[in-house]
Design an enzyme around this catalytic site. Structure first.
Site, mmCIF file in Angstrom:
data_model
loop_
_atom_site.group_PDB
_atom_site.id
_atom_site.type_symbol
_atom_site.label_atom_id
_atom_site.label_comp_id
_atom_site.label_asym_id
_atom_site.label_seq_id
_atom_site.Cartn_x
_atom_site.Cartn_y
_atom_site.Cartn_z
ATOM 1 N N TYR A 53 0.978 -1.282 -0.071
ATOM 2 C CA TYR A 53 0.002 0.136 -0.055
ATOM 3 C C TYR A 53 0.938 1.312 0.156
ATOM 4 O O TYR A 53 0.458 2.201 -0.430
ATOM 5 C CB TYR A 53 -0.949 -0.179 1.084
ATOM 6 C CG TYR A 53 -1.959 -1.247 0.755
ATOM 7 C CD1 TYR A 53 -3.142 -0.755 0.050
ATOM 8 C CD2 TYR A 53 -1.979 -2.459 1.579
ATOM 9 C CE1 TYR A 53 -4.074 -1.696 -0.273
ATOM 10 C CE2 TYR A 53 -2.900 -3.240 1.146
ATOM 11 C CZ TYR A 53 -4.044 -2.993 0.135
ATOM 12 O OH TYR A 53 -4.878 -4.058 -0.167
ATOM 13 N N GLN A 86 -15.866 1.611 -4.587
ATOM 14 C CA GLN A 86 -15.170 0.754 -4.284
ATOM 15 C C GLN A 86 -13.509 0.947 -4.134
ATOM 16 O O GLN A 86 -12.990 0.491 -3.764
ATOM 17 C CB GLN A 86 -15.434 -0.697 -5.112
ATOM 18 C CG GLN A 86 -16.876 -1.026 -4.974
ATOM 19 C CD GLN A 86 -16.999 -1.924 -6.031
ATOM 20 O OE1 GLN A 86 -16.614 -3.408 -5.951
ATOM 21 N NE2 GLN A 86 -17.557 -1.343 -7.332
ATOM 22 N N ASN A 87 -13.205 2.432 -4.829
ATOM 23 C CA ASN A 87 -11.975 2.710 -4.990
ATOM 24 C C ASN A 87 -11.462 3.281 -3.590
ATOM 25 O O ASN A 87 -12.077 3.909 -3.000
ATOM 26 C CB ASN A 87 -11.764 3.642 -6.235
ATOM 27 C CG ASN A 87 -12.314 2.927 -7.411
ATOM 28 O OD1 ASN A 87 -12.375 1.928 -7.462
ATOM 29 N ND2 ASN A 87 -12.641 3.822 -8.409
ATOM 30 N N VAL A 88 -10.155 2.983 -3.444
ATOM 31 C CA VAL A 88 -9.300 3.520 -2.206
ATOM 32 C C VAL A 88 -8.522 4.932 -2.987
ATOM 33 O O VAL A 88 -7.958 5.512 -2.016
ATOM 34 C CB VAL A 88 -8.585 2.472 -1.767
ATOM 35 C CG1 VAL A 88 -9.508 1.258 -1.274
ATOM 36 C CG2 VAL A 88 -7.286 2.169 -2.559
ATOM 37 N N ASP A 89 -8.808 5.276 -4.038
ATOM 38 C CA ASP A 89 -8.351 6.439 -4.443
ATOM 39 C C ASP A 89 -9.152 7.679 -3.983
ATOM 40 O O ASP A 89 -10.072 7.604 -3.473
ATOM 41 C CB ASP A 89 -7.737 6.540 -5.933
ATOM 42 C CG ASP A 89 -8.831 6.556 -6.687
ATOM 43 O OD1 ASP A 89 -10.055 7.209 -6.348
ATOM 44 O OD2 ASP A 89 -9.065 5.732 -7.700
ATOM 45 N N HIS A 104 -14.618 0.329 0.425
ATOM 46 C CA HIS A 104 -13.493 -0.521 0.574
ATOM 47 C C HIS A 104 -12.111 0.344 1.447
ATOM 48 O O HIS A 104 -11.022 -0.109 1.210
ATOM 49 C CB HIS A 104 -12.714 -1.199 -0.434
ATOM 50 C CG HIS A 104 -13.915 -2.020 -0.972
ATOM 51 N ND1 HIS A 104 -13.878 -2.530 -2.481
ATOM 52 C CD2 HIS A 104 -14.938 -2.754 -0.544
ATOM 53 C CE1 HIS A 104 -14.964 -3.457 -2.594
ATOM 54 N NE2 HIS A 104 -15.498 -3.500 -1.439
ATOM 55 N N GLY A 175 -17.483 1.224 -14.310
ATOM 56 C CA GLY A 175 -16.255 0.597 -14.082
ATOM 57 C C GLY A 175 -15.954 -0.710 -13.102
ATOM 58 O O GLY A 175 -15.050 -0.521 -12.514
ATOM 59 N N THR A 176 -16.899 -1.305 -12.779
ATOM 60 C CA THR A 176 -16.759 -2.435 -11.844
ATOM 61 C C THR A 176 -17.308 -3.648 -12.280
ATOM 62 O O THR A 176 -18.410 -3.838 -13.084
ATOM 63 C CB THR A 176 -17.502 -2.180 -10.392
ATOM 64 O OG1 THR A 176 -17.362 -3.269 -9.711
ATOM 65 C CG2 THR A 176 -18.860 -1.711 -10.619
ATOM 66 N N SER A 177 -16.676 -4.931 -12.211
ATOM 67 C CA SER A 177 -17.106 -6.042 -12.790
ATOM 68 C C SER A 177 -18.163 -6.725 -12.157
ATOM 69 O O SER A 177 -18.575 -7.645 -12.352
ATOM 70 C CB SER A 177 -15.669 -7.057 -12.696
ATOM 71 O OG SER A 177 -15.226 -7.262 -11.396
HETATM 72 P P1 OAD Z 1 -12.276 -5.059 -11.640
HETATM 73 O O1 OAD Z 1 -11.113 -4.923 -11.918
HETATM 74 O O2 OAD Z 1 -13.222 -6.335 -10.976
HETATM 75 O O3 OAD Z 1 -13.389 -4.517 -12.654
HETATM 76 C C1 OAD Z 1 -13.098 -3.357 -13.612
HETATM 77 C C2 OAD Z 1 -14.202 -2.867 -14.370
HETATM 78 O O4 OAD Z 1 -13.663 -1.806 -15.159
HETATM 79 C C3 OAD Z 1 -14.181 -4.142 -15.654
HETATM 80 O O5 OAD Z 1 -15.558 -4.294 -15.857
HETATM 81 C C4 OAD Z 1 -13.734 -3.568 -16.738
HETATM 82 O O6 OAD Z 1 -14.287 -3.913 -17.727
HETATM 83 C C5 OAD Z 1 -13.935 -1.990 -16.534
HETATM 84 N N1 OAD Z 1 -13.172 -1.137 -17.298
HETATM 85 C C6 OAD Z 1 -11.937 -1.125 -17.698
HETATM 86 N N2 OAD Z 1 -11.513 0.126 -18.249
HETATM 87 C C7 OAD Z 1 -12.484 0.976 -18.116
HETATM 88 C C8 OAD Z 1 -12.599 2.380 -18.374
HETATM 89 N N3 OAD Z 1 -11.624 2.980 -18.923
HETATM 90 N N4 OAD Z 1 -13.707 3.012 -18.126
HETATM 91 C C9 OAD Z 1 -14.732 2.259 -17.216
HETATM 92 N N5 OAD Z 1 -14.588 0.922 -16.925
HETATM 93 C C10 OAD Z 1 -13.504 0.351 -17.511
HETATM 94 O O7 OAD Z 1 -12.659 -3.909 -10.442
HETATM 95 P P2 OAD Z 1 -13.677 -3.664 -9.337
HETATM 96 O O8 OAD Z 1 -14.892 -4.095 -9.657
HETATM 97 O O9 OAD Z 1 -13.754 -2.200 -8.630
HETATM 98 O O10 OAD Z 1 -11.124 -4.532 -3.184
HETATM 99 O O11 OAD Z 1 -13.272 -4.665 -8.096
HETATM 100 C C11 OAD Z 1 -13.879 -4.622 -6.824
HETATM 101 C C12 OAD Z 1 -12.790 -4.803 -5.652
HETATM 102 O O12 OAD Z 1 -12.221 -5.977 -6.072
HETATM 103 C C13 OAD Z 1 -11.995 -3.757 -5.447
HETATM 104 O O13 OAD Z 1 -12.498 -2.600 -4.756
HETATM 105 C C14 OAD Z 1 -10.707 -4.388 -4.833
HETATM 106 C C15 OAD Z 1 -10.877 -5.474 -5.522
HETATM 107 O O14 OAD Z 1 -10.240 -6.662 -4.954
HETATM 108 C C16 OAD Z 1 -10.130 -4.313 -2.379
HETATM 109 O O15 OAD Z 1 -9.037 -4.131 -2.519
HETATM 110 C C17 OAD Z 1 -11.017 -4.471 -0.971
#
Ligand code: OAD
Length: 234
Positions: A53, A86-89, A104, A175-177
């Site tokens: 971190y 969910q972002n830590v930034d 998070h 932007g979240t999976s």
């Molecule tokens: P993921 O990495 O699982 O998903 C990222 C999503 O962003 C995917 O669906 C991509 O298609 C999409 N993406 C990529 N480029 C993009 C762009 N330019 N604009 C918009 N979307 C884009 O990330 P999260 O779903 O955020 O937790 O992950 C959730 C949690 O898992 C995080 O908060 C983290 C991680 O483990 C902790 O660290 C506790």
């Protein structure tokens, strides 16, 4: 004023230079999530986790919000806006958003490992004191740890976030999976009839339980398109 609630994930910050977690070239490819982001990983090797971190935090000070972050904050002129991230930034705040719920944790903060949510022991770091030395102690004598919610730990901010989701007139996912719960379940608190938009360049499995309008673009371009739609909804 109508209320818009955003749920954002790693994709929101891609255009600001941050990596996503999953998929090709995701952060968890190089740094196993069990080691750097799980409760067990922290217990097993707090120094490794602290250093990971520290490394991410360095990127934080240099990062700038992208147009997507800025457009979200500008919506506050016409809507009541809550960002659940969910972002830590801290890029939503840097862009000017005034109501941000971090599910998070926050990279810029460190806390007590015994009592992580006790505000007495939460410390905000800046570019000049960004690195936590291994073995540093919090005010209560326990090991200082990053203010990050590790896998295997509870997510206390999910309650206020669910309350906000339940009051939304428009709900937007960016932007979240939607792989990680309870964040991914927030959409279930949205009222029937509330339009839901998804901005993501890729397909995202949302469980298919509700109609979701997918704007298949990156965060900035997608937000530009969404702002056009929202103009009609004021
Ligand atoms: P993921 O990495 O699982 O998903 C990222 C999503 O962003 C995917 O669906 C991509 O298609 C999409 N993406 C990529 N480029 C993009 C762009 N330019 N604009 C918009 N979307 C884009 O990330 P999260 O779903 O955020 O937790 O992950 C959730 C949690 O898992 C995080 O908060 C983290 C991680 O483990 C902790 O660290 C506790």
């Amino acid at each position: 004023m109508k209320k818009i609630v955003f749920l954002t994930g790693a994709g929101m910050s891609v255009e600001s230079g941050f990596k996503t977690f999953r998929g090709n070239d995701g952060l968890w490819e190089d740094f196993p999530v069990e080691q750097v982001a799980s409760h067990e990983g922290w217990e097993a090797d707090p120094t490794l986790v602290t250093n990971f971190y520290n490394m991410l935090r360095k990127k934080l000070w240099a990062a700038q919000p992208n147009e997507g972050h800025r457009l979200i904050s500008q919506l506050e002129a016409d809507f009541e806006v809550t960002v659940v991230t969910q972002n830590v930034d801290n890029l939503h705040e840097k862009a000017g958003s005034t109501k941000v719920i971090h599910l998070h944790g926050e990279l810029a903060k460190v806390c007590s490992s015994r009592d992580p949510y006790n505000p007495k022991y939460i410390r905000e770091l800046g570019p000049d004191d960004s690195d936590i030395a291994a073995g540093s102690k919090a005010g209560d004598g326990s090991l200082l740890r990053p203010f990050i919610v590790f896998f295997g730990e509870s997510v206390p901010m999910i309650e206020p976030a669910a309350l906000e989701a339940g009051k939304a007139d428009v709900f937007v996912i960016i932007g979240t999976s939607l792989n990680v719960y309870p964040a991914a379940g927030l959409v279930r608190y949205v009222r029937p009839g509330c339009p839901i938009f998804l901005i993501d360049p890729d397909d995202v499995g949302s469980g298919g339980y509700r109609d979701i309008t997918h704007i298949k673009r990156g965060a900035s371009e997608g937000m530009r398109e969404l702002c056009g739609i929202l103009k009609e909804m004021k």
